[in-house]
Structures are given as structure tokens and as C-alpha cells.
Design a protein around this motif. Structure first.
Motif, mmCIF file in Angstrom:
data_model
loop_
_atom_site.group_PDB
_atom_site.id
_atom_site.type_symbol
_atom_site.label_atom_id
_atom_site.label_comp_id
_atom_site.label_asym_id
_atom_site.label_seq_id
_atom_site.Cartn_x
_atom_site.Cartn_y
_atom_site.Cartn_z
ATOM 1 N N ASN A 13 0.794 -1.216 0.000
ATOM 2 C CA ASN A 13 0.000 0.000 0.000
ATOM 3 C C ASN A 13 0.827 1.267 0.000
ATOM 4 O OD1 ASN A 13 -2.417 -1.471 0.142
ATOM 5 N ND2 ASN A 13 -2.205 -1.714 2.369
ATOM 6 N N HIS A 14 2.136 1.166 0.217
ATOM 7 C CA HIS A 14 2.938 2.386 0.252
ATOM 8 C C HIS A 14 4.346 2.072 -0.215
ATOM 9 C CE1 HIS A 14 4.406 0.633 4.013
ATOM 10 N NE2 HIS A 14 3.157 0.554 4.409
ATOM 11 N N ALA A 15 5.066 3.118 -0.594
ATOM 12 C CA ALA A 15 6.419 2.949 -1.120
ATOM 13 C C ALA A 15 7.387 2.615 -0.009
ATOM 14 C CB ALA A 15 6.860 4.235 -1.827
ATOM 15 N N CYS A 16 8.463 1.936 -0.360
ATOM 16 C CA CYS A 16 9.465 1.585 0.631
ATOM 17 C C CYS A 16 10.062 2.842 1.241
ATOM 18 C CB CYS A 16 10.569 0.741 -0.011
ATOM 19 S SG CYS A 16 11.742 0.089 1.189
ATOM 20 N N GLY A 17 10.211 2.846 2.553
ATOM 21 C CA GLY A 17 10.718 4.013 3.243
ATOM 22 C C GLY A 17 9.591 4.868 3.774
ATOM 23 N N GLY A 18 8.353 4.520 3.467
ATOM 24 C CA GLY A 18 7.209 5.254 3.987
ATOM 25 C C GLY A 18 6.921 4.848 5.420
ATOM 26 N N GLU A 19 5.685 5.014 5.840
ATOM 27 C CA GLU A 19 5.325 4.794 7.237
ATOM 28 C C GLU A 19 5.151 3.307 7.523
ATOM 29 O OE1 GLU A 19 1.977 7.214 8.065
ATOM 30 O OE2 GLU A 19 3.042 9.091 7.698
ATOM 31 N N MET A 20 6.252 2.613 7.560
ATOM 32 C CA MET A 20 6.236 1.204 7.922
ATOM 33 C C MET A 20 6.921 1.030 9.265
ATOM 34 S SD MET A 20 9.258 -0.711 5.774
ATOM 35 C CE MET A 20 9.097 0.122 4.212
ATOM 36 N N LYS A 21 6.574 -0.043 9.952
ATOM 37 C CA LYS A 21 7.193 -0.352 11.242
ATOM 38 C C LYS A 21 7.965 -1.662 11.112
ATOM 39 C CE LYS A 21 4.910 0.234 15.136
ATOM 40 N NZ LYS A 21 4.017 -0.018 16.308
ATOM 41 N N ILE A 22 9.231 -1.618 11.524
ATOM 42 C CA ILE A 22 10.116 -2.771 11.465
ATOM 43 C C ILE A 22 10.635 -3.046 12.865
ATOM 44 C CG2 ILE A 22 12.199 -3.737 10.403
ATOM 45 C CD1 ILE A 22 11.911 -1.364 8.331
ATOM 46 N N VAL A 23 10.548 -4.290 13.304
ATOM 47 C CA VAL A 23 11.097 -4.689 14.602
ATOM 48 C C VAL A 23 12.273 -5.629 14.359
ATOM 49 C CG1 VAL A 23 10.669 -5.839 16.805
ATOM 50 C CG2 VAL A 23 8.891 -4.399 15.782
ATOM 51 N N VAL A 24 13.404 -5.331 14.989
ATOM 52 C CA VAL A 24 14.645 -6.083 14.790
ATOM 53 C C VAL A 24 14.975 -6.866 16.044
ATOM 54 C CG1 VAL A 24 17.098 -5.914 14.244
ATOM 55 C CG2 VAL A 24 15.484 -4.295 13.226
ATOM 56 N N HIS A 25 15.339 -8.138 15.856
ATOM 57 C CA HIS A 25 15.812 -8.965 16.979
ATOM 58 C C HIS A 25 17.054 -9.726 16.526
ATOM 59 C CE1 HIS A 25 15.579 -11.414 20.653
ATOM 60 N NE2 HIS A 25 16.052 -12.381 19.873
ATOM 61 N N ILE A 26 18.192 -9.347 17.081
ATOM 62 C CA ILE A 26 19.469 -10.001 16.813
ATOM 63 C C ILE A 26 20.427 -9.481 17.877
ATOM 64 C CG2 ILE A 26 20.334 -8.220 15.213
ATOM 65 C CD1 ILE A 26 21.514 -10.524 13.498
ATOM 66 N N GLU A 39 13.631 -4.915 22.251
ATOM 67 C CA GLU A 39 13.657 -4.438 23.631
ATOM 68 C C GLU A 39 12.647 -3.330 23.880
ATOM 69 O OE1 GLU A 39 17.679 -3.277 24.273
ATOM 70 O OE2 GLU A 39 18.416 -5.333 24.490
ATOM 71 N N ALA A 40 12.015 -2.827 22.825
ATOM 72 C CA ALA A 40 10.985 -1.796 22.992
ATOM 73 C C ALA A 40 9.792 -2.369 23.752
ATOM 74 C CB ALA A 40 10.547 -1.270 21.628
ATOM 75 N N GLN A 41 8.962 -1.491 24.275
ATOM 76 C CA GLN A 41 7.770 -1.930 24.996
ATOM 77 C C GLN A 41 6.833 -2.705 24.072
ATOM 78 O OE1 GLN A 41 7.209 -1.552 28.357
ATOM 79 N NE2 GLN A 41 9.324 -0.785 28.378
ATOM 80 N N THR A 42 6.080 -3.640 24.647
ATOM 81 C CA THR A 42 5.194 -4.488 23.862
ATOM 82 C C THR A 42 4.230 -3.671 23.018
ATOM 83 O OG1 THR A 42 5.310 -6.197 25.567
ATOM 84 C CG2 THR A 42 3.520 -6.372 23.968
ATOM 85 N N ASP A 43 3.637 -2.624 23.609
ATOM 86 C CA ASP A 43 2.671 -1.809 22.863
ATOM 87 C C ASP A 43 3.329 -1.124 21.673
ATOM 88 O OD1 ASP A 43 0.683 -2.544 24.565
ATOM 89 O OD2 ASP A 43 0.710 -0.698 25.754
ATOM 90 N N GLU A 44 4.589 -0.758 21.811
ATOM 91 C CA GLU A 44 5.308 -0.132 20.700
ATOM 92 C C GLU A 44 5.588 -1.142 19.587
ATOM 93 O OE1 GLU A 44 8.404 3.016 21.841
ATOM 94 O OE2 GLU A 44 8.434 1.646 23.549
ATOM 95 N N ARG A 45 5.900 -2.376 19.974
ATOM 96 C CA ARG A 45 6.262 -3.397 18.988
ATOM 97 C C ARG A 45 5.071 -3.897 18.185
ATOM 98 N NH1 ARG A 45 9.017 -6.118 23.502
ATOM 99 N NH2 ARG A 45 7.320 -7.668 23.337
ATOM 100 N N LYS A 46 3.909 -3.907 18.800
ATOM 101 C CA LYS A 46 2.731 -4.465 18.136
ATOM 102 C C LYS A 46 2.398 -3.686 16.864
ATOM 103 C CE LYS A 46 0.349 -6.660 22.015
ATOM 104 N NZ LYS A 46 -0.875 -6.651 22.854
ATOM 105 N N GLY A 47 1.810 -4.384 15.919
ATOM 106 C CA GLY A 47 1.424 -3.741 14.671
ATOM 107 C C GLY A 47 2.564 -3.551 13.702
#
Length: 325
Positions: free
Chosen positions: A8-21, A44-52
């Protein structure tokens, strides 16, 4: 498996990425710089922040991180092996998974494999044993042409390793489940191909994924097919080798076995338990799963490319969960 997803949107737009490594902060910084309009969080972010989250970029993700996500468009596995991810509870069955393919790991794996071959080819194992007894005894150097090397697994990394060994002057035989072609390498496949390869090689390198078909691929019967005095180098997956069968094939200090030695980077249980006999075996070199760590710069480029493709609705080579790779 190839999957096409509409975005629905171009790369670099309003997407959320969660990293675990392990070095997630470095990944977060690099991805944030490359995608300034995206929200990039660590696990390590709060659960509510990570969701979605739209995407997870993970290595050995905990189950809760997978279970809490309900809107994922894709999961990027930050390594070549996906066995851990595929066995993690909570992994959604309808979300496409892509994995890093080489991303700089091929060169590191080739370094490790070449070191392993040279360790035995140039008798470094024998010199180490001689040093302990203050024994000064040079050993003959055979022609490289007389030291054929086998590479099990001809994916992106395995093919790189096979090519590097061939360019170093060794005859190389490669093996895979299905037919593959690597320039300068004699490529075999299937059960018959494996039975043909094993008796012909002096050093055997395993770079296969952990799947139901590869677990204990090198059991007592297949280890016995290797020529007497052959060596085994395993930077692939610990499950590929029956460890007890390997110990039996190596024998003991007083009574050497069929195999000359082994260089092992991966094990059934990691870290390798302190009481495990492989630690103390005189013909085994143990390294702590360090053969090919994921290089950040090369991997970041591949992850960003994946995200662009996901967002643009391009086709991606996704992991086949049934095959395990």
C-alpha cells in the motif's frame, strides 16, 4: 517458493520494522538511516510499541515476538539457516519469510573451509601433536591434485565455497539433493551421487540446512564410506552429523579410528556442554559457531532490497517451510 504481495505504500514510507538479533542497536541505526520515514524498533521496545509491525527482521526470535504480531507483511531471517525460526511456536503460517542469501557470509565461510582443508592437507594437526612431545618431524606435502575435497550443499554459500576451493587448486566434488551446476566443480546429486562422492574425497565439508532430510545425513554408514584418513569439516549445521558415530570413527588417542580428524563449528547442543567428549578429543578442533557471522553492511543492503521488493509487490524467493529452506 515465489510469493508476490501487493503493498500500500512505497518503501521508506510509514512502515514499522522490529529487529531482533544480538547487535540489534546497530541494525536499528543502519535501517533508520536507510529508511528515514520508517519506524525501526528493537525487540527491547515496549510491547505496545512493537505491536502492529509490518516486518520483523530477526535471528532466533523468541516466540512471544512472533505471537504478538497480527499484521505482518513479511519476516526477514537475518541469516542463511531458518531451522530455528521454522520451529519457533507462534510463527504465523500465512506470512512470507525470506532469508539472507550469502550477503557476505560466503566469503567468510570459504575462509573457514579453506583453513580446515589446509589444516589437514599441510599436516598442521600432526605438527600440533608433535609439538606437545617436542618432536621435530617434517611431513611430505602431496600435490593438491591428489587431495579431492567434497562440499555437501550447493546453495548460494555452498557454491561460493566450492568455487573458492577449486580456485585454490583443489579438485572439488559438490553434492546437493537436486541437480546443480558450479563452474569447475564436479556436481553430483541424490543418494546415488552421495554414495559416489564420499569414497573419493580426503576432506569433506558440510554446508547443508537443517531439515528432516539432512538430519544425521552423516551417520555411521556414510562416515565409513569416507577413505581411511579422511577429515570432516562442519561449519553448516550440528544436526548433519551423528556425533557419537563421528567419535567412534575418530577412535581414541591410543587406538586411532577410520577418520583422521574433524574441524567442527556447529553442534547438536550449543554452547557445546563442557563435559562433551568432543572438547577433549585429540583429533578434533572445536570453534564456537563463528565460521560465518552475518556481516552488517552487506546484510543491510540485502534487507533493504527485500523491503523494497515487498513494498513494490515484486516477487521474492521465499522460504519453503515444508522443505526447510
Amino acid at each position: 517458493m515465489i510469493v508476490t504481495q501487493s503493498r500500500n505504500h512505497a518503501c521508506g514510507g510509514e512502515m514499522k520494522i522490529v529487529v531482533h538479533i544480538d547487535n540489534a542497536r546497530q541494525w536499528q541505526e543502519a535501517l533508520s538511516q536507510a529508511l528515514p520515514q520508517a519506524t525501526v524498533l528493537t525487540s527491547e521496545a515496549q510491547t505496545d510499541e512493537r505491536k502492529g509491525a509490518d516486518y520483523l527482521a530477526v535471528w532466533k526470535a523468541p516466540a512471544h515476538l512472533l505471537e504478538e504480531q497480527t499484521h505482518l507483511k513479511g519476516i526477514i531471517n537475518l541469516g542463511a539457516g531458518v531451522d530455528y525460526l521454522l520451529s519457533t511456536p507462534g510463527l504465523p503460517s500465512d506470512v512470507p519469510i525470506v532469508k539472507l542469501r550469502d550477503a557476505g557470509m560466503g566469503e567468510l565461510m570459504a575462509d573457514y573451509a579453506l583453513y580446515g582443508v589446509l589444516h589437514f592437507y599441510r599436516s598442521m594437526d600432526r605438527y600440533a601433536a608433535q609439538q606437545a612431545g617436542a618432536c621435530w618431524q617434517p611431513h611430505e606435502v602431496v600435490e593438491k591434485a591428489d587431495w579431492p575435497v567434497g562440499v555437501l550443499g550447493l546453495g548460494a554459500i555452498g557454491a561460493y565455497v566450492a568455487s573458492a576451493l577449486q580456485q585454490a587448486g583443489f579438485p572439488v566434488l559438490g553434492w546437493s539433493r537436486s541437480p546443480k551446476a558450479v563452474k569447475g566443480v564436479e556436481c553430483l546429486h541424490g543418494d546415488e551421487g552421495l554414495d559416489t562422492l564420499l569414497p573419493r574425497v580426503k576432506s569433506l565439508i558440510t554446508i547443508l540446512p537443517d531439515t528432516a532430510a539432512t538430519r544425521h545425513l552423516l551417520d555411521a554408514r556414510r562416515l565409513a564410506q569416507l577413505p581411511k584418513g579422511a577429515s570432516v569439516i562442519n561449519p553448516g549445521r550440528g544436526s548433519l552429523i551423528d556425533e557419537q558415530a563421528l567419535l567412534d570413527a575418530l577412535g581414541h588417542e591410543e587406538t586411532p579410528g577410520h577418520l583422521r580428524g574433524a574441524l567442527l563449528d556447529v553442534f547438536h547442543e550449543e554452547p557445546l556442554p563442557a563435559e562433551h567428549p568432543l572438547w577433549q578429543h585429540p583429533r578434533v578442533v572445536v570453534t564456537p559457531h563463528m565460521a560465518a557471522p552475518t556481516p552488517l553492511n552487506e546484510a543491510i543492503d540485502q534487507v533493504i532490497s527485500y523491503l523494497h521488493d515487498f513494498e513494490a509487490g515484486e516477487t521474492l524467493p521465499t522460504v519453503n517451510s515444508d522443505q526447510g529452506y
